[in-house]
Design a protein around this motif. Structure first.
Motif, PDB file in Angstrom:
ATOM      1  N   LYS A  68       0.817  -1.218   0.000  1.00  0.00           N
ATOM      2  CA  LYS A  68       0.000   0.000   0.000  1.00  0.00           C
ATOM      3  C   LYS A  68       0.853   1.272   0.000  1.00  0.00           C
ATOM      4  O   LYS A  68       0.314   2.378  -0.035  1.00  0.00           O
ATOM      5  N   ALA A  69       2.169   1.115   0.041  1.00  0.00           N
ATOM      6  CA  ALA A  69       3.061   2.273   0.072  1.00  0.00           C
ATOM      7  C   ALA A  69       3.445   2.684  -1.349  1.00  0.00           C
ATOM      8  O   ALA A  69       3.483   1.862  -2.268  1.00  0.00           O
ATOM      9  N   ASN A  70       3.739   3.949  -1.518  1.00  0.00           N
ATOM     10  CA  ASN A  70       4.262   4.452  -2.794  1.00  0.00           C
ATOM     11  C   ASN A  70       5.772   4.226  -2.783  1.00  0.00           C
ATOM     12  O   ASN A  70       6.536   5.062  -2.309  1.00  0.00           O
ATOM     13  N   ALA A  71       6.173   3.057  -3.256  1.00  0.00           N
ATOM     14  CA  ALA A  71       7.577   2.648  -3.160  1.00  0.00           C
ATOM     15  C   ALA A  71       8.303   2.826  -4.489  1.00  0.00           C
ATOM     16  O   ALA A  71       7.780   2.460  -5.546  1.00  0.00           O
ATOM     17  N   ARG A  72       9.497   3.382  -4.416  1.00  0.00           N
ATOM     18  CA  ARG A  72      10.352   3.541  -5.587  1.00  0.00           C
ATOM     19  C   ARG A  72      11.695   2.897  -5.294  1.00  0.00           C
ATOM     20  O   ARG A  72      12.260   3.090  -4.215  1.00  0.00           O
ATOM     21  N   GLN A  73      12.201   2.168  -6.244  1.00  0.00           N
ATOM     22  CA  GLN A  73      13.480   1.474  -6.086  1.00  0.00           C
ATOM     23  C   GLN A  73      14.482   2.017  -7.084  1.00  0.00           C
ATOM     24  O   GLN A  73      14.183   2.148  -8.273  1.00  0.00           O
ATOM     25  N   VAL A  74      15.674   2.340  -6.589  1.00  0.00           N
ATOM     26  CA  VAL A  74      16.741   2.822  -7.468  1.00  0.00           C
ATOM     27  C   VAL A  74      17.989   1.978  -7.238  1.00  0.00           C
ATOM     28  O   VAL A  74      18.253   1.537  -6.116  1.00  0.00           O
ATOM     29  N   THR A  75      18.731   1.752  -8.296  1.00  0.00           N
ATOM     30  CA  THR A  75      20.015   1.056  -8.195  1.00  0.00           C
ATOM     31  C   THR A  75      21.105   1.998  -8.684  1.00  0.00           C
ATOM     32  O   THR A  75      21.127   2.383  -9.850  1.00  0.00           O
ATOM     33  N   ILE A  76      21.990   2.354  -7.765  1.00  0.00           N
ATOM     34  CA  ILE A  76      23.081   3.286  -8.054  1.00  0.00           C
ATOM     35  C   ILE A  76      24.350   2.492  -8.324  1.00  0.00           C
ATOM     36  O   ILE A  76      24.587   1.451  -7.711  1.00  0.00           O
ATOM     37  N   THR A  77      25.180   2.972  -9.222  1.00  0.00           N
ATOM     38  CA  THR A  77      26.468   2.337  -9.474  1.00  0.00           C
ATOM     39  C   THR A  77      27.553   3.070  -8.689  1.00  0.00           C
ATOM     40  O   THR A  77      27.407   4.264  -8.380  1.00  0.00           O
ATOM     41  N   PRO A  78      28.645   2.405  -8.341  1.00  0.00           N
ATOM     42  CA  PRO A  78      29.748   3.119  -7.696  1.00  0.00           C
ATOM     43  C   PRO A  78      30.219   4.318  -8.519  1.00  0.00           C
ATOM     44  O   PRO A  78      30.585   5.354  -7.963  1.00  0.00           O
ATOM     45  N   GLY A  79      30.176   4.171  -9.850  1.00  0.00           N
ATOM     46  CA  GLY A  79      30.588   5.271 -10.712  1.00  0.00           C
ATOM     47  C   GLY A  79      29.738   6.512 -10.527  1.00  0.00           C
ATOM     48  O   GLY A  79      30.223   7.643 -10.683  1.00  0.00           O
ATOM     49  N   ASP A  80      28.462   6.339 -10.194  1.00  0.00           N
ATOM     50  CA  ASP A  80      27.588   7.483  -9.933  1.00  0.00           C
ATOM     51  C   ASP A  80      28.098   8.310  -8.767  1.00  0.00           C
ATOM     52  O   ASP A  80      27.826   9.516  -8.669  1.00  0.00           O
ATOM     53  N   VAL A 108      31.515   0.125  -3.664  1.00  0.00           N
ATOM     54  CA  VAL A 108      30.770   0.613  -2.497  1.00  0.00           C
ATOM     55  C   VAL A 108      30.295  -0.566  -1.648  1.00  0.00           C
ATOM     56  O   VAL A 108      30.584  -0.669  -0.473  1.00  0.00           O
ATOM     57  N   GLY A 109      29.524  -1.487  -2.249  1.00  0.00           N
ATOM     58  CA  GLY A 109      29.091  -2.681  -1.540  1.00  0.00           C
ATOM     59  C   GLY A 109      27.921  -2.437  -0.591  1.00  0.00           C
ATOM     60  O   GLY A 109      27.142  -1.499  -0.757  1.00  0.00           O
ATOM     61  N   HIS A 110      27.833  -3.276   0.428  1.00  0.00           N
ATOM     62  CA  HIS A 110      26.657  -3.293   1.307  1.00  0.00           C
ATOM     63  C   HIS A 110      26.747  -2.312   2.465  1.00  0.00           C
ATOM     64  O   HIS A 110      25.705  -1.911   2.997  1.00  0.00           O
ATOM     65  N   PHE A 111      27.946  -1.912   2.879  1.00  0.00           N
ATOM     66  CA  PHE A 111      28.076  -1.157   4.121  1.00  0.00           C
ATOM     67  C   PHE A 111      28.558   0.278   3.990  1.00  0.00           C
ATOM     68  O   PHE A 111      28.223   1.113   4.818  1.00  0.00           O
ATOM     69  N   SER A 112      29.349   0.602   2.979  1.00  0.00           N
ATOM     70  CA  SER A 112      30.140   1.829   3.082  1.00  0.00           C
ATOM     71  C   SER A 112      29.386   3.126   2.822  1.00  0.00           C
ATOM     72  O   SER A 112      29.959   4.203   2.972  1.00  0.00           O
ATOM     73  N   LEU A 113      28.104   3.078   2.460  1.00  0.00           N
ATOM     74  CA  LEU A 113      27.376   4.327   2.238  1.00  0.00           C
ATOM     75  C   LEU A 113      27.230   5.151   3.515  1.00  0.00           C
ATOM     76  O   LEU A 113      26.885   6.337   3.456  1.00  0.00           O
ATOM     77  N   PHE A 114      27.501   4.552   4.671  1.00  0.00           N
ATOM     78  CA  PHE A 114      27.428   5.295   5.915  1.00  0.00           C
ATOM     79  C   PHE A 114      28.808   5.733   6.411  1.00  0.00           C
ATOM     80  O   PHE A 114      28.945   6.165   7.560  1.00  0.00           O
ATOM     81  N   HIS A 115      29.810   5.654   5.547  1.00  0.00           N
ATOM     82  CA  HIS A 115      31.133   6.171   5.871  1.00  0.00           C
ATOM     83  C   HIS A 115      31.177   7.677   5.635  1.00  0.00           C
ATOM     84  O   HIS A 115      30.489   8.201   4.754  1.00  0.00           O
ATOM     85  N   GLN A 116      32.018   8.359   6.374  1.00  0.00           N
ATOM     86  CA  GLN A 116      32.125   9.811   6.322  1.00  0.00           C
ATOM     87  C   GLN A 116      32.449  10.337   4.925  1.00  0.00           C
ATOM     88  O   GLN A 116      32.063  11.454   4.571  1.00  0.00           O
ATOM     89  N   ARG A 117      33.106   9.534   4.116  1.00  0.00           N
ATOM     90  CA  ARG A 117      33.518  10.014   2.790  1.00  0.00           C
ATOM     91  C   ARG A 117      32.327  10.368   1.904  1.00  0.00           C
ATOM     92  O   ARG A 117      32.483  11.032   0.876  1.00  0.00           O
ATOM     93  N   HIS A 118      31.133   9.928   2.289  1.00  0.00           N
ATOM     94  CA  HIS A 118      29.943  10.209   1.489  1.00  0.00           C
ATOM     95  C   HIS A 118      29.208  11.469   1.944  1.00  0.00           C
ATOM     96  O   HIS A 118      28.140  11.785   1.407  1.00  0.00           O
ATOM     97  N   ALA A 119      29.779  12.203   2.913  1.00  0.00           N
ATOM     98  CA  ALA A 119      29.083  13.368   3.464  1.00  0.00           C
ATOM     99  C   ALA A 119      28.828  14.451   2.429  1.00  0.00           C
ATOM    100  O   ALA A 119      27.803  15.129   2.465  1.00  0.00           O
ATOM    101  N   SER A 120      29.750  14.622   1.508  1.00  0.00           N
ATOM    102  CA  SER A 120      29.602  15.693   0.511  1.00  0.00           C
ATOM    103  C   SER A 120      28.923  15.216  -0.762  1.00  0.00           C
ATOM    104  O   SER A 120      28.799  15.985  -1.718  1.00  0.00           O
ATOM    105  N   GLY A 121      28.493  13.974  -0.800  1.00  0.00           N
ATOM    106  CA  GLY A 121      27.854  13.445  -1.999  1.00  0.00           C
ATOM    107  C   GLY A 121      26.550  12.751  -1.678  1.00  0.00           C
ATOM    108  O   GLY A 121      25.483  13.365  -1.609  1.00  0.00           O
ATOM    109  N   PHE A 122      26.614  11.450  -1.441  1.00  0.00           N
ATOM    110  CA  PHE A 122      25.420  10.641  -1.199  1.00  0.00           C
ATOM    111  C   PHE A 122      24.587  11.169  -0.034  1.00  0.00           C
ATOM    112  O   PHE A 122      23.355  11.245  -0.115  1.00  0.00           O
TER     113      PHE A 122
END
Length: 307
Positions: free
Chosen positions: A250-262, A268-282
């Motif tokens: 019942k939710a308005n769900a959208r799925q996106v798949t990002i590449t490391p190149g983006d 990138v893998g499963h964990f690193s999106l919460f690393h500090q290096r992504h503060a100015s981007g992701f």
């Protein structure tokens, strides 16, 4: 433990009471300046809440009040004796996230509440009775651990690790000794076994009398969901994310798949999106969704779940 002191933004230690009497340990991060809402961060399985404190501090600095917390059996919410505690994965959603959501609502009833869920943390809200009160969800690699959705190139090794070795060690020790062998944190036996023996249809992992209520709770969630996956994530694959999203019918769900190149990276893998290096981007991109409901990656949309 990093509570934000490096930048002067500190998380206040809080206790969150669950309806069965379990007390969870967490931190509440005040918004700097105007507050646009509350964000609850749900960790991945076997990952300490402190792993997400850098992102919590970032959100706090950008106008959100943030609640981080450890599930029962983990980190600040670990009992004196893990063996025999009886905690389940299901409890993390139906009891722990439920308590976190109530805590956030009661702390400031006027603020909208968003959820950022990593891995299982993006699936658990559907178990909570109060989940219809969520205003928006952002999930990262969110799925519920069905082995058939792992990336084909790593499926055999991941199956051996999480669905063969983990239950064997859990049987020997009475809990999963993850920290001892360098595989995330220790886990209660019920959590480890629920992951190890997960079926393709999530509800079939639970007794038949519970299934109807579980499905009804997921159906009650109507918050917009942006489900983010990385193309090089062997666990949160597009199929795994789609399978999890299919329960939020019942939710308005959208799925996106990002590449490391983006993101200007090779991996990138499963964990690193919460690393500090992504503060100015992701991390900055996630603000577009959390504040305004704008998908920052419209060119990366995936087809609707087909399960």
């Amino acid at each position: 433990m990093d509570t934000g002191s490096q930048t002067g933004i500190a998380g206040q230690r809080v206790d969150i009471g669950c309806r069965d009497g379990v007390i969870l340990g967490g931190h509440l991060w005040p918004a700097v300046g105007r507050c646009d809402g509350t964000v609850i961060i749900n960790p991945a399985t076997g990952v300490l809440a402190s792993y997400y404190h850098r992102y919590a501090r970032f959100l706090s600095a950008h106008g959100f009040q943030v609640l981080t917390y450890d599930y029962r059996g983990i980190g600040l919410s670990r009992p004196a004796r893990l063996r025999g505690c009886g905690y389940r994965w299901h409890d993390w959603g139906a009891l722990d996230f439920e308590a976190a959501l109530i805590f956030a609502r009661e702390h400031d009833p006027l603020l909208p509440v968003a959820v950022v869920g990593h891995s299982i943390g993006g699936f658990l809200p559907g178990f909570a009775e109060s989940a219809p009160g969520i205003d928006r969800m952002l999930t990262v690699g969110a799925q519920y651990g069905y082995w058939g959705d792992y990336a084909r190139s790593q499926r055999r090794s991941l199956f051996w690790k999480w669905h063969s070795t983990m239950p064997a060690l859990t049987a020997v020790f009475g809990y999963f000794p993850g920290r001892r062998i360098g595989w995330l944190e220790d886990l209660p036996a019920g959590v480890a076994n629920e992951w190890s023996f997960r079926r393709a249809r999530m509800e079939h992992s639970y007794p038949a009398p519970e299934r109807k209520e579980i499905i009804a709770r997921f159906d009650a969630v109507q918050a917009p969901i942006l489900a983010i996956g990385m193309s090089d994530d062997p666990i949160g694959t597009p199929a795994a994310i789609s399978r999890g999203l299919s329960y939020y019918r019942k939710a308005n769900a959208r799925q996106v798949t990002i590449t490391p190149g983006d993101l200007g990276l090779e991996a990138v893998g499963h964990f690193s999106l919460f690393h500090q290096r992504h503060a100015s981007g992701f991390w900055l991109d996630t603000l577009l969704w959390l504040r305004d409901g704008t998908n920052p990656w419209p060119q990366r949309l995936c087809p609707a779940p087909a399960f």
